[in-house]
Scaffold this active site. Structure first.
Site, PDB file in Angstrom:
ATOM      1  N   SER A   1       0.794  -1.228   0.000  1.00  0.00           N
ATOM      2  CA  SER A   1       0.000   0.000   0.000  1.00  0.00           C
ATOM      3  C   SER A   1       0.826   1.276   0.000  1.00  0.00           C
ATOM      4  CB  SER A   1      -0.941   0.010   1.199  1.00  0.00           C
ATOM      5  OG  SER A   1      -0.188   0.013   2.380  1.00  0.00           O
TER       6      SER A   1
ATOM      7  N   HIS B   1      -5.460  -4.593  -0.919  1.00  0.00           N
ATOM      8  CA  HIS B   1      -5.361  -3.557  -1.960  1.00  0.00           C
ATOM      9  C   HIS B   1      -5.408  -4.181  -3.350  1.00  0.00           C
ATOM     10  CE1 HIS B   1      -4.638  -0.366   0.930  1.00  0.00           C
ATOM     11  NE2 HIS B   1      -3.938  -1.262   1.599  1.00  0.00           N
TER      12      HIS B   1
ATOM     13  N   LYS C   1     -12.403  -1.890   2.159  1.00  0.00           N
ATOM     14  CA  LYS C   1     -11.791  -0.998   1.160  1.00  0.00           C
ATOM     15  C   LYS C   1     -12.655  -1.031  -0.116  1.00  0.00           C
ATOM     16  CE  LYS C   1      -7.171  -1.716   3.166  1.00  0.00           C
ATOM     17  NZ  LYS C   1      -7.197  -0.718   4.222  1.00  0.00           N
TER      18      LYS C   1
HETATM   19  N1  PLP Z   1      -3.742  -5.666   5.346  1.00  0.00           N
HETATM   20  C1  PLP Z   1      -3.414  -4.592   4.585  1.00  0.00           C
HETATM   21  C2  PLP Z   1      -2.405  -4.749   3.494  1.00  0.00           C
HETATM   22  C3  PLP Z   1      -4.027  -3.339   4.826  1.00  0.00           C
HETATM   23  O1  PLP Z   1      -3.709  -2.273   4.093  1.00  0.00           O
HETATM   24  C4  PLP Z   1      -4.981  -3.234   5.869  1.00  0.00           C
HETATM   25  C5  PLP Z   1      -5.641  -1.944   6.173  1.00  0.00           C
HETATM   26  O2  PLP Z   1      -5.079  -0.912   6.234  1.00  0.00           O
HETATM   27  C6  PLP Z   1      -5.275  -4.376   6.628  1.00  0.00           C
HETATM   28  C7  PLP Z   1      -4.643  -5.571   6.345  1.00  0.00           C
HETATM   29  C8  PLP Z   1      -6.302  -4.321   7.706  1.00  0.00           C
HETATM   30  O3  PLP Z   1      -7.563  -4.294   7.121  1.00  0.00           O
HETATM   31  P1  PLP Z   1      -8.857  -3.927   7.989  1.00  0.00           P
HETATM   32  O4  PLP Z   1      -9.046  -2.453   7.854  1.00  0.00           O
HETATM   33  O5  PLP Z   1      -9.965  -4.740   7.415  1.00  0.00           O
HETATM   34  O6  PLP Z   1      -8.543  -4.329   9.396  1.00  0.00           O
END
Ligand code: PLP
Length: 421
Positions: free
Chosen positions: A208, A236, A267
């Protein structure tokens, strides 16, 4: 809340009493917290929050004024966070199934909509089964400990998301951290890990901060050579990467070689909340028995389940929304590159505008907001020193005019602050 507790303690204290002791512990705690907060401010890494007074979308109203702000920093890649059908489905689920379950899943917290959504997720990813969590953070926190024993090994990309890092910390397997997307380093670590029973390679599908995509074909080849399993975090990627939006594994043609997928409903898939694991049925069955964030946390609220379920329906009907986002991403990337900016990553709606200097990133982001464009600057420790950037995220609901306005503003602000000649 502890402020009240401290106040009560202070009022009731007598010298030498246990109450006096705990009051002084509270005062010590307050001093320590204030000093830590001061350190964060001093280091320039304080994260403040802008208050939005409208729905999530390409145009926002900020609290205290600021209407018509163009938003380029949400993970609302497909624009489904405020899609009318998604909202309607959420309201219907709320009315039919109530506000919440007041229970974890295995006591009395499983409704038909939870089972339907799990089935839909598994079908979307073409896997055997799926399990819902309150977030992908929880899915990542719950999988490694449940799956891996002290005789096993996990090999993790050094730039994996914090939730993968924390999940791995909780398990007792042998831990290897390989250099970011470095296949030579991964191979060396896999050779060393041959002494362990089971090997699991864990990587973000798309990263990200850089908008770069894991070399999954090469990772899967190494996994085959060294008899390892592959886990990907698709937060993502789900909904928009690959010809049918299935994710990084579809994009790179390795859907049959990746064993486990974790992803988010928070997301591209409606943006409400929630996460999941999808993969082989025995794994999902085991997670229902052993995964602590699943066992010891409340069921997803029906309104949230309704959003995600409708988002998946829309994506399974057609990939037009994802294609529209891809075209806008292409427009932004090519216009910004032509203007003289360096954009990290390739073809991904995360478009980091690389600036290098932390102050420049902060000042430019502020100046963009002055021109009605909401973007965020990232600097150390979130990204490496000297690699500060402004991260722009494109959404299917941005219009071509929105994209062009953003590029024009970047060009003006870049010239003003010396990022462009
Ligand atoms: N994994 C990645 C790569 C993320 O970018 C995020 C969120 O920022 C998460 C996991 C966590 O996701 P959630 O918002 O559903 O807890």
């Amino acid at each position: 809340m502890w402020r009240g507790a401290v106040g009560n303690l202070l009022r009731g204290r007598g010298a030498g009493s246990p109450r006096a002791a705990s009051a002084s512990a509270a005062a010590q705690l307050r001093r320590r917290l204030e000093s830590e907060l001061e350190d964060i401010r001093g280091a320039g890494t304080w994260k403040s929050e802008r208050i939005i007074a409208s729905r999530q979308g390409p145009h926002l109203r900020l609290a205290g004024g600021g209407a018509g702000i163009l938003n380029f920093c949400a993970n609302n890649y497909l624009g489904l966070s405020s899609h009318p059908e998604v909202i309607r489905a959420s309201v219907e689920a709320l009315e039919k199934f109530g506000a919440g379950l007041s229970s974890v899943r295995f006591i009395c917290g499983t409704q038909s909509i939870h089972k339907d959504l799990e089935e839909k997720i598994a079908c979307f990813h073409q896997r055997e089964d799926a399990i819902l969590y309150a977030s992908c953070f929880d899915a990542n926190a719950g999988i490694f400990e449940a799956l891996l024993s002290p005789e096993d090994a996990v090999l993790s990309d050094e730039l994996n998301h914090a939730s993968i890092i924390d999940g791995i910390r909780l398990c007792k397997a042998n831990k290897y951290r390989y250099k970011h997307m470095d296949m030579q380093d991964l191979e060396a670590k896999l050779q060393d890990a041959q002494k362990h029973h089971l090997r699991l390679i864990a990587t973000d599908g798309a990263f990200s901060m850089d908008g770069d995509i894991a070399p999954l074909r090469e990772i899967c080849q190494l996994a085959q050579k060294y008899d390892a399993l592959v886990f990907i975090d698709e937060c993502h990627a789900t909904g928009f990467l690959g010809p049918n939006g299935r994710g990084t594994d579809e994009l790179l043609g390795v859907m049959d070689k990746v064993t486990i997928i974790n992803s988010t409903l928070g997301k591209a898939l409606g943006g409400a909340a929630g996460g999941y694991t999808t993969g082989p049925k025995p794994l999902i069955d085991l997670l229902r028995q052993r995964s602590r964030p699943y066992l010891f946390s409340n069921s997803l609220p029906p309104a949230v389940v309704g959003c995600a379920s409708k988002a998946l329906d829309l994506l399974m009907e057609s990939n037009a929304i994802a294609q529209s986002m891809a075209a806008k991403t292409q427009r932004f990337r090519s216009k910004m590159t032509a203007a003289g900016f360096a954009i990290s990553g390739k073809d991904h709606p995360i478009c980091p505008v690389m600036l290098g200097d932390a102050r420049l990133a902060t000042v430019m982001a502020e100046d963009m907001l002055n021109r009605g464009i909401y973007v965020i600057g990232f600097s150390y420790p979130v990204v490496p020193k000297g690699k500060a950037r402004i991260r722009v995220q494109i959404s299917a609901v941005h219009s071509d005019e929105d994209i062009d306005r953003c590029v024009d503003a970047f060009t003006q602000v870049g010239r003003k602050h010396g990022a462009l000649p």
